[in-house]
Motif scaffolding. Sequence first.
Motif, mmCIF file in Angstrom:
data_model
loop_
_atom_site.group_PDB
_atom_site.id
_atom_site.type_symbol
_atom_site.label_atom_id
_atom_site.label_comp_id
_atom_site.label_asym_id
_atom_site.label_seq_id
_atom_site.Cartn_x
_atom_site.Cartn_y
_atom_site.Cartn_z
ATOM 1 N N TRP A 171 -6.336 12.152 9.083
ATOM 2 C CA TRP A 171 -6.496 11.354 7.871
ATOM 3 C C TRP A 171 -7.730 11.800 7.091
ATOM 4 C CZ3 TRP A 171 -5.397 5.496 9.271
ATOM 5 C CH2 TRP A 171 -4.036 5.365 9.602
ATOM 6 N N ASP A 172 -8.814 12.069 7.823
ATOM 7 C CA ASP A 172 -10.054 12.497 7.157
ATOM 8 C C ASP A 172 -9.799 13.793 6.382
ATOM 9 O OD1 ASP A 172 -11.334 10.345 8.234
ATOM 10 O OD2 ASP A 172 -12.055 11.462 9.999
ATOM 11 N N VAL A 173 -9.052 14.715 7.022
ATOM 12 C CA VAL A 173 -8.726 15.967 6.349
ATOM 13 C C VAL A 173 -7.879 15.687 5.106
ATOM 14 C CG1 VAL A 173 -7.486 18.152 6.560
ATOM 15 C CG2 VAL A 173 -8.844 17.300 8.481
ATOM 16 N N LEU A 174 -6.898 14.793 5.258
ATOM 17 C CA LEU A 174 -5.981 14.509 4.153
ATOM 18 C C LEU A 174 -6.723 13.858 2.985
ATOM 19 C CD1 LEU A 174 -2.827 13.237 6.086
ATOM 20 C CD2 LEU A 174 -3.271 15.486 5.114
ATOM 21 N N ARG A 175 -7.656 12.957 3.294
ATOM 22 C CA ARG A 175 -8.430 12.314 2.220
ATOM 23 C C ARG A 175 -9.209 13.359 1.424
ATOM 24 N NH1 ARG A 175 -9.933 8.374 5.954
ATOM 25 N NH2 ARG A 175 -8.688 6.488 5.695
ATOM 26 N N SER A 176 -9.748 14.348 2.143
ATOM 27 C CA SER A 176 -10.586 15.349 1.466
ATOM 28 C C SER A 176 -9.760 16.225 0.528
ATOM 29 C CB SER A 176 -11.303 16.221 2.499
ATOM 30 O OG SER A 176 -10.386 17.073 3.123
ATOM 31 N N ILE A 177 -8.450 16.341 0.793
ATOM 32 C CA ILE A 177 -7.584 17.136 -0.093
ATOM 33 C C ILE A 177 -7.604 16.549 -1.490
ATOM 34 C CG2 ILE A 177 -5.195 17.768 -0.590
ATOM 35 C CD1 ILE A 177 -4.583 17.667 2.296
ATOM 36 N N ASN A 178 -7.575 15.215 -1.522
ATOM 37 C CA ASN A 178 -7.432 14.504 -2.775
ATOM 38 C C ASN A 178 -8.765 14.375 -3.524
ATOM 39 O OD1 ASN A 178 -6.918 11.198 -3.799
ATOM 40 N ND2 ASN A 178 -5.786 12.932 -4.620
ATOM 41 N N ASP A 179 -9.871 14.513 -2.802
ATOM 42 C CA ASP A 179 -11.204 14.335 -3.397
ATOM 43 C C ASP A 179 -11.411 15.219 -4.611
ATOM 44 O OD1 ASP A 179 -11.865 12.475 -1.602
ATOM 45 O OD2 ASP A 179 -13.110 13.771 -0.323
ATOM 46 N N GLU A 193 -0.610 4.434 7.712
ATOM 47 C CA GLU A 193 -1.021 5.686 7.103
ATOM 48 C C GLU A 193 -0.920 5.615 5.580
ATOM 49 O OE1 GLU A 193 -0.139 9.168 9.347
ATOM 50 O OE2 GLU A 193 1.006 9.938 7.646
ATOM 51 N N ALA A 194 0.218 5.097 5.116
ATOM 52 C CA ALA A 194 0.410 4.966 3.667
ATOM 53 C C ALA A 194 -0.663 4.040 3.093
ATOM 54 C CB ALA A 194 1.800 4.418 3.378
ATOM 55 N N GLU A 195 -0.934 2.972 3.818
ATOM 56 C CA GLU A 195 -1.922 1.994 3.361
ATOM 57 C C GLU A 195 -3.311 2.624 3.292
ATOM 58 O OE1 GLU A 195 -1.221 -1.429 5.699
ATOM 59 O OE2 GLU A 195 -2.101 -2.800 4.238
ATOM 60 N N ALA A 196 -3.627 3.455 4.293
ATOM 61 C CA ALA A 196 -4.967 4.013 4.373
ATOM 62 C C ALA A 196 -5.190 5.142 3.373
ATOM 63 C CB ALA A 196 -5.234 4.518 5.793
ATOM 64 N N LEU A 197 -4.144 5.897 3.031
ATOM 65 C CA LEU A 197 -4.342 7.123 2.264
ATOM 66 C C LEU A 197 -3.913 7.030 0.805
ATOM 67 C CD1 LEU A 197 -3.033 9.739 4.864
ATOM 68 C CD2 LEU A 197 -5.413 9.295 4.252
ATOM 69 N N THR A 214 0.689 -0.125 -5.749
ATOM 70 C CA THR A 214 -0.427 0.162 -4.857
ATOM 71 C C THR A 214 -0.212 -0.635 -3.577
ATOM 72 O OG1 THR A 214 -1.735 -1.703 -5.642
ATOM 73 C CG2 THR A 214 -1.972 0.386 -6.834
ATOM 74 N N PRO A 215 -0.715 -0.157 -2.438
ATOM 75 C CA PRO A 215 -0.512 -0.901 -1.189
ATOM 76 C C PRO A 215 -1.000 -2.340 -1.308
ATOM 77 C CG PRO A 215 -1.436 1.256 -0.741
ATOM 78 C CD PRO A 215 -1.425 1.108 -2.218
ATOM 79 N N ALA A 216 -2.160 -2.542 -1.935
ATOM 80 C CA ALA A 216 -2.716 -3.895 -2.043
ATOM 81 C C ALA A 216 -1.787 -4.799 -2.846
ATOM 82 C CB ALA A 216 -4.094 -3.839 -2.702
ATOM 83 N N ALA A 217 -1.270 -4.273 -3.970
ATOM 84 C CA ALA A 217 -0.390 -5.085 -4.809
ATOM 85 C C ALA A 217 0.904 -5.414 -4.089
ATOM 86 C CB ALA A 217 -0.096 -4.347 -6.117
ATOM 87 N N LEU A 218 1.398 -4.456 -3.290
ATOM 88 C CA LEU A 218 2.634 -4.711 -2.548
ATOM 89 C C LEU A 218 2.437 -5.848 -1.567
ATOM 90 C CD1 LEU A 218 3.811 -1.051 -1.841
ATOM 91 C CD2 LEU A 218 4.970 -2.744 -3.261
ATOM 92 N N VAL A 219 1.297 -5.828 -0.892
ATOM 93 C CA VAL A 219 1.028 -6.870 0.095
ATOM 94 C C VAL A 219 0.813 -8.205 -0.602
ATOM 95 C CG1 VAL A 219 -0.586 -7.631 1.874
ATOM 96 C CG2 VAL A 219 0.083 -5.232 1.748
ATOM 97 N N ARG A 220 0.088 -8.162 -1.703
ATOM 98 C CA ARG A 220 -0.164 -9.397 -2.443
ATOM 99 C C ARG A 220 1.152 -9.992 -2.944
ATOM 100 N NH1 ARG A 220 -2.963 -7.749 -6.864
ATOM 101 N NH2 ARG A 220 -4.305 -6.387 -5.649
ATOM 102 N N GLY A 221 1.997 -9.124 -3.457
ATOM 103 C CA GLY A 221 3.276 -9.583 -4.005
ATOM 104 C C GLY A 221 4.127 -10.273 -2.959
ATOM 105 N N LEU A 222 3.879 -9.940 -1.720
ATOM 106 C CA LEU A 222 4.667 -10.528 -0.649
ATOM 107 C C LEU A 222 4.321 -12.008 -0.480
ATOM 108 C CD1 LEU A 222 6.641 -9.868 1.630
ATOM 109 C CD2 LEU A 222 4.684 -9.302 3.060
ATOM 110 N N ASP A 223 3.092 -12.376 -0.901
ATOM 111 C CA ASP A 223 2.599 -13.738 -0.739
ATOM 112 C C ASP A 223 2.763 -14.194 0.711
ATOM 113 O OD1 ASP A 223 1.420 -16.078 -1.477
ATOM 114 O OD2 ASP A 223 3.305 -17.048 -2.054
ATOM 115 N N ALA A 224 2.392 -13.308 1.620
ATOM 116 C CA ALA A 224 2.566 -13.605 3.040
ATOM 117 C C ALA A 224 1.383 -14.424 3.544
ATOM 118 C CB ALA A 224 2.658 -12.314 3.824
#
Lengths: 300, 352
Positions: A171-179, A193-197, A214-224
């Motif tokens: 994951w650390d390597v993958l994050r650096s790709i996008n930097d 993984e999807a949530e983290a990256l 966005t992952p956050a919006a998806l979770v929020r939309g769930l109103d869980a």
Amino acid sequence: MGAEITAEGLVMTYGDVRAVDGVSFTVASGEFFGLLGPNGAGKTTTLEMVEGLRRPQSGSVRIDDHIPSKREPELQRRMGVQLQASSFFERLTAREQLDTFGALYGVAAGRTDEMLEQVGLVDKADDRTEDLSGGQKQRLSIACALIHDPDVVFLDEPTAALDPQARRNLWDVLRSINDSGRTVILTTHYMDEAEALCDRVAIMDAGRILELDTPAALVRGLDAPVRISVAPGTLDADEARAMAGSDDVADEESGLTITTRDPARILTELAHRDALDGLSVKGASLEDVFLDLTGREYRA
Amino acid sequence: MVAFKSLAVAMLKGFFRDKMAVFFAVIFPLMFLALFGGLLGGSGGSEIDVEQVGKVSVLDDAPKEVRAYLKESLDIHRTSDEKAAIRKVRTGDADAMITQRGDTLVVRFSQADQVKAATVQGTFQGIVQSANIAVTGQQPKYALEADQVEDDSLSTIQFFTPGLMGWAIASGATFGAATNLVVWRKNGLLRRLRLAPVPTWAVVLARIAVSVAIAAVQAAIFIGVGVGLFGLQLTGSWPMIVPLLAAGTLSFMAIGLLAGAVAKSEEAAVGIANFVVLPMAFLSGSFFPLDGAPGWVTAVSEVLPLKHLNEGMLDTMVRGEGPGAALLPIVILLGFAVVVSAVASRVFRWDD
């Protein structure tokens, strides 16, 4: 750096199976975009159409102004690809793989050391790829995808079949790709993984995109609801039920769990009563969103 | 060009680091060469050991040139013990015993080695007849001039080197192309290369270059060992084997690519390649000459590329034919390569 990707109405049918059934999305330049779904959801086929490996039966793909299935060298020089299998030349060392891929893209040999450094394989440079561990192979294959410093990077399940340590490591390597402002498209069947990256995630099942945000919006939309647990004996169950905001209380041997949509209030109450022993707070995750969307057991 | 070079280097390294592949492409055929060269080469000498008992005037009084000729084919030991000489013949230590009783030349031989038995009878029949003519004082009217069609230095190694080399090169090119294609398709490297800015022809050309290079190494080792260890003698137009081998390699590579395109796994590819190459080697005269083979075998062998490669190499390497003898085989091999490649490209898949 970066490139804009537009996919519109992509369809791919194998016999009677509609592997991809009308998939549309856009990826902004510099975005980290995820295709999330179980095996067989159509993620890889979608990715292959975007990369240009397959021509969509209907619909279209554009990467900036290029049509990827035309396989124009100008576009391919800007694309970095990491495929599901470890696609290496047989019996070459890590360094030789990078040198060879570099030469295919017309890159000076000096980049090899830089890439080995970036993915942490300097001490494995002279080992043959057959002798590398699963995680090391994946890191090398990502290095091979990045050797020519591409604007767009495609990653097809880069962490599949890795142990948890190797996954986090990657994951650390993958994050650096996008930097550095690259556009990244990743497929995965790991929710965390999807949530983290990813900046944005498209949840796929049975060839369709069910939700895209966005992952956050998806979770929020769930109103869980949030589940708050404390150690056994910390709090009386009836007392917990009486709390304002508590929807449900489960008193089990492992502890007491309060289900709530107002966690701030419950936590304040608990703190007030000094009943925070063994506290754990669990919010909804993408997994909950996925299960909510598909309404069945996750099959990965 | 850079892409072509780096792909070729990667393939070559991959091949030479694969100990099994190197063994089967180089060492294994050389073992056959050593076996055939060593085993059959020894009995190939046609010299005949003769035990001469007492005085034999047709031999002893023969003119100088006849004696010189006899010396080449007969190895004569003089002895006085007839019984011991016969015992030697019976146990195989000598091939024949001769002695003279009055005007009769007595030859005793063993039927154990029929070729030698016939040679012994023929040789002494000839000696007696020419001696008879000489006694009449007349010049012989008819003369016989006999010469073998091959180069003088004819021996087993001359025949086996081209055939076994053809087999080695056929296996190397077929297996190399077949496994390469299957492995790269299975591990996704073909797809990966399709997404790289590399034209397909560069990949194909790299594979061709590598196959031809491996064939060249095989040929160099074969000829080196043949000349160095087994007394192989090359005739005039042997450099024609270079274009012959290149054309042959293309043919076998095409077969390999077809096998690799059809096969679902590496094991299947090796199986198909074996199924094609081994019978082809037998039917093309790689292991033994086809002279005595039934008509249908020779007919079948005409459609096999290895047969034409072997013929071309025999003609130019050891039979002493001119460079033109290689042209027809080269044309046939190239034609075969084109046809089979066309079929292979129809069944070719980038991925599974």
